[in-house]
Write a protein that holds these residues in place. Structure first.
Motif, PDB file in Angstrom:
ATOM      1  N   TYR A 128       0.812  -1.217   0.000  1.00  0.00           N
ATOM      2  CA  TYR A 128       0.000   0.000   0.000  1.00  0.00           C
ATOM      3  C   TYR A 128       0.849   1.272   0.000  1.00  0.00           C
ATOM      4  O   TYR A 128       0.307   2.368   0.046  1.00  0.00           O
ATOM      5  CB  TYR A 128      -0.925   0.022   1.218  1.00  0.00           C
ATOM      6  N   GLN A 129       2.150   1.118   0.011  1.00  0.00           N
ATOM      7  CA  GLN A 129       3.077   2.246   0.086  1.00  0.00           C
ATOM      8  C   GLN A 129       2.731   3.163   1.252  1.00  0.00           C
ATOM      9  O   GLN A 129       2.579   4.369   1.110  1.00  0.00           O
ATOM     10  CB  GLN A 129       3.099   3.005  -1.237  1.00  0.00           C
ATOM     11  N   GLU A 130       2.571   2.527   2.429  1.00  0.00           N
ATOM     12  CA  GLU A 130       2.242   3.268   3.651  1.00  0.00           C
ATOM     13  C   GLU A 130       3.324   3.063   4.701  1.00  0.00           C
ATOM     14  O   GLU A 130       3.976   2.028   4.743  1.00  0.00           O
ATOM     15  CB  GLU A 130       0.895   2.799   4.217  1.00  0.00           C
ATOM     16  N   THR A 131       3.451   4.061   5.548  1.00  0.00           N
ATOM     17  CA  THR A 131       4.399   4.044   6.660  1.00  0.00           C
ATOM     18  C   THR A 131       3.656   4.384   7.938  1.00  0.00           C
ATOM     19  O   THR A 131       2.794   5.257   7.943  1.00  0.00           O
ATOM     20  CB  THR A 131       5.510   5.094   6.438  1.00  0.00           C
ATOM     21  N   VAL A 132       4.000   3.716   9.010  1.00  0.00           N
ATOM     22  CA  VAL A 132       3.507   4.054  10.345  1.00  0.00           C
ATOM     23  C   VAL A 132       4.706   4.052  11.280  1.00  0.00           C
ATOM     24  O   VAL A 132       5.474   3.089  11.326  1.00  0.00           O
ATOM     25  CB  VAL A 132       2.447   3.051  10.855  1.00  0.00           C
ATOM     26  N   THR A 133       4.880   5.150  12.015  1.00  0.00           N
ATOM     27  CA  THR A 133       5.916   5.235  13.030  1.00  0.00           C
ATOM     28  C   THR A 133       5.245   5.268  14.387  1.00  0.00           C
ATOM     29  O   THR A 133       4.298   6.038  14.593  1.00  0.00           O
ATOM     30  CB  THR A 133       6.772   6.516  12.857  1.00  0.00           C
ATOM     31  N   ILE A 134       5.724   4.426  15.297  1.00  0.00           N
ATOM     32  CA  ILE A 134       5.240   4.458  16.678  1.00  0.00           C
ATOM     33  C   ILE A 134       6.438   4.711  17.581  1.00  0.00           C
ATOM     34  O   ILE A 134       7.550   4.256  17.303  1.00  0.00           O
ATOM     35  CB  ILE A 134       4.492   3.164  17.081  1.00  0.00           C
ATOM     36  N   ALA A 135       6.215   5.486  18.628  1.00  0.00           N
ATOM     37  CA  ALA A 135       7.306   5.841  19.522  1.00  0.00           C
ATOM     38  C   ALA A 135       6.782   6.024  20.936  1.00  0.00           C
ATOM     39  O   ALA A 135       5.583   6.272  21.142  1.00  0.00           O
ATOM     40  CB  ALA A 135       7.986   7.128  19.049  1.00  0.00           C
ATOM     41  N   GLN A 136       7.687   5.883  21.880  1.00  0.00           N
ATOM     42  CA  GLN A 136       7.389   6.195  23.274  1.00  0.00           C
ATOM     43  C   GLN A 136       8.564   6.974  23.846  1.00  0.00           C
ATOM     44  O   GLN A 136       9.729   6.643  23.596  1.00  0.00           O
ATOM     45  CB  GLN A 136       7.187   4.928  24.114  1.00  0.00           C
ATOM     46  N   PHE A 137       8.233   7.998  24.589  1.00  0.00           N
ATOM     47  CA  PHE A 137       9.197   8.761  25.379  1.00  0.00           C
ATOM     48  C   PHE A 137       8.886   8.411  26.827  1.00  0.00           C
ATOM     49  O   PHE A 137       7.764   8.630  27.284  1.00  0.00           O
ATOM     50  CB  PHE A 137       9.037  10.262  25.114  1.00  0.00           C
ATOM     51  N   VAL A 151       2.170   8.320  17.481  1.00  0.00           N
ATOM     52  CA  VAL A 151       1.858   7.537  16.287  1.00  0.00           C
ATOM     53  C   VAL A 151       1.807   8.521  15.127  1.00  0.00           C
ATOM     54  O   VAL A 151       1.164   9.564  15.215  1.00  0.00           O
ATOM     55  CB  VAL A 151       0.502   6.805  16.417  1.00  0.00           C
ATOM     56  N   SER A 152       2.502   8.174  14.049  1.00  0.00           N
ATOM     57  CA  SER A 152       2.535   9.079  12.894  1.00  0.00           C
ATOM     58  C   SER A 152       2.502   8.267  11.609  1.00  0.00           C
ATOM     59  O   SER A 152       3.054   7.168  11.539  1.00  0.00           O
ATOM     60  CB  SER A 152       3.824   9.915  12.930  1.00  0.00           C
ATOM     61  N   LYS A 153       1.888   8.830  10.602  1.00  0.00           N
ATOM     62  CA  LYS A 153       1.902   8.214   9.273  1.00  0.00           C
ATOM     63  C   LYS A 153       3.130   8.656   8.486  1.00  0.00           C
ATOM     64  O   LYS A 153       3.273   8.301   7.324  1.00  0.00           O
ATOM     65  CB  LYS A 153       0.631   8.551   8.504  1.00  0.00           C
ATOM     66  N   LYS A 154       4.007   9.399   9.134  1.00  0.00           N
ATOM     67  CA  LYS A 154       5.232   9.861   8.493  1.00  0.00           C
ATOM     68  C   LYS A 154       6.424   9.113   9.082  1.00  0.00           C
ATOM     69  O   LYS A 154       6.399   8.695  10.227  1.00  0.00           O
ATOM     70  CB  LYS A 154       5.408  11.356   8.726  1.00  0.00           C
ATOM     71  N   PRO A 155       7.489   8.978   8.313  1.00  0.00           N
ATOM     72  CA  PRO A 155       8.699   8.323   8.826  1.00  0.00           C
ATOM     73  C   PRO A 155       9.466   9.266   9.774  1.00  0.00           C
ATOM     74  O   PRO A 155      10.119  10.204   9.324  1.00  0.00           O
ATOM     75  CB  PRO A 155       9.503   7.993   7.581  1.00  0.00           C
ATOM     76  N   LEU A 156       9.323   9.049  11.074  1.00  0.00           N
ATOM     77  CA  LEU A 156      10.018   9.867  12.063  1.00  0.00           C
ATOM     78  C   LEU A 156      11.328   9.211  12.458  1.00  0.00           C
ATOM     79  O   LEU A 156      11.564   8.040  12.192  1.00  0.00           O
ATOM     80  CB  LEU A 156       9.133  10.034  13.297  1.00  0.00           C
ATOM     81  N   THR A 157      12.160   9.971  13.138  1.00  0.00           N
ATOM     82  CA  THR A 157      13.430   9.473  13.645  1.00  0.00           C
ATOM     83  C   THR A 157      13.739  10.164  14.969  1.00  0.00           C
ATOM     84  O   THR A 157      13.215  11.247  15.233  1.00  0.00           O
ATOM     85  CB  THR A 157      14.566   9.674  12.620  1.00  0.00           C
ATOM     86  N   ILE A 158      14.565   9.570  15.787  1.00  0.00           N
ATOM     87  CA  ILE A 158      14.971  10.203  17.046  1.00  0.00           C
ATOM     88  C   ILE A 158      15.938  11.343  16.776  1.00  0.00           C
ATOM     89  O   ILE A 158      15.926  12.350  17.468  1.00  0.00           O
ATOM     90  CB  ILE A 158      15.632   9.171  17.998  1.00  0.00           C
TER      91      ILE A 158
END
Length: 159
Positions: A128-137, A151-158
């Motif tokens: 589906y050419q989709e990205t999900v980024t999940i993170a916890q601080f 939670v983001s539909k964009k490619p996040l990074t630390i």
């Protein structure tokens, strides 16, 4: 009614959301640096000596995707129920020593009580050419565990 067709990858070996990249900061004994693993949606194999951090990495992923009340940390290494905790990972506990005054076992940590940890995983669905980024601080506030979920539909990074 017309038949609907969807455009998918012709090769379904990478079907669904698959781990593309895992990043973690101050998680367990991985200290003061952003560490990452990038399987790029392929299968991956963690190998290493006893105590090298394999279960710690698995527990980072588990923390991101399993409800906290259901997690049994270090299960990959066959540990019992309460061997490790979120607090122990944030503080970087790495061994126990006998306290000479109290004669009780005391955890030795890499980091102090003002520590925090960041966990981030990016999953991609090539079909589906989709990205999900999940993170916890995660951090400790007067010994109480606090955390923020992202939670983001964009490619996040630390970084």
């Amino acid at each position: 009614m017309s038949n609907l067709s969807f455009e998918f990858e012709s090769d379904d070996t990478k079907a669904g959301f698959r781990l593309h990249k895992l990043e973690f900061f101050n998680w367990g004994t991985f200290d003061n640096k952003i560490w990452s693993i990038e399987p790029h949606s392929d299968n991956a194999l963690l190998t290493g000596d006893i105590g090298s951090g394999k279960s710690t990495i698995v527990d980072a992923i588990t923390t991101l995707i399993v409800p906290s009340q259901k997690i049994i940390f270090n299960k990959a290494a066959g540990a019992e129920n309460k061997e490790r905790t979120l607090k122990s990972y944030i503080l970087g506990e790495y061994k126990n020593e006998l306290d000479n005054e109290t004669q009780l076992s005391k955890a030795i940590t890499i980091r102090g009580k003002d520590s925090y940890a960041i966990l981030l995983a990016r999953f991609e669905n090539e079909g589906y050419q989709e990205t999900v980024t999940i993170a916890q601080f995660l951090w400790l506030d007067k010994s109480e565990l606090k955390r923020v979920f992202i939670v983001s539909k964009k490619p996040l990074t630390i970084y």
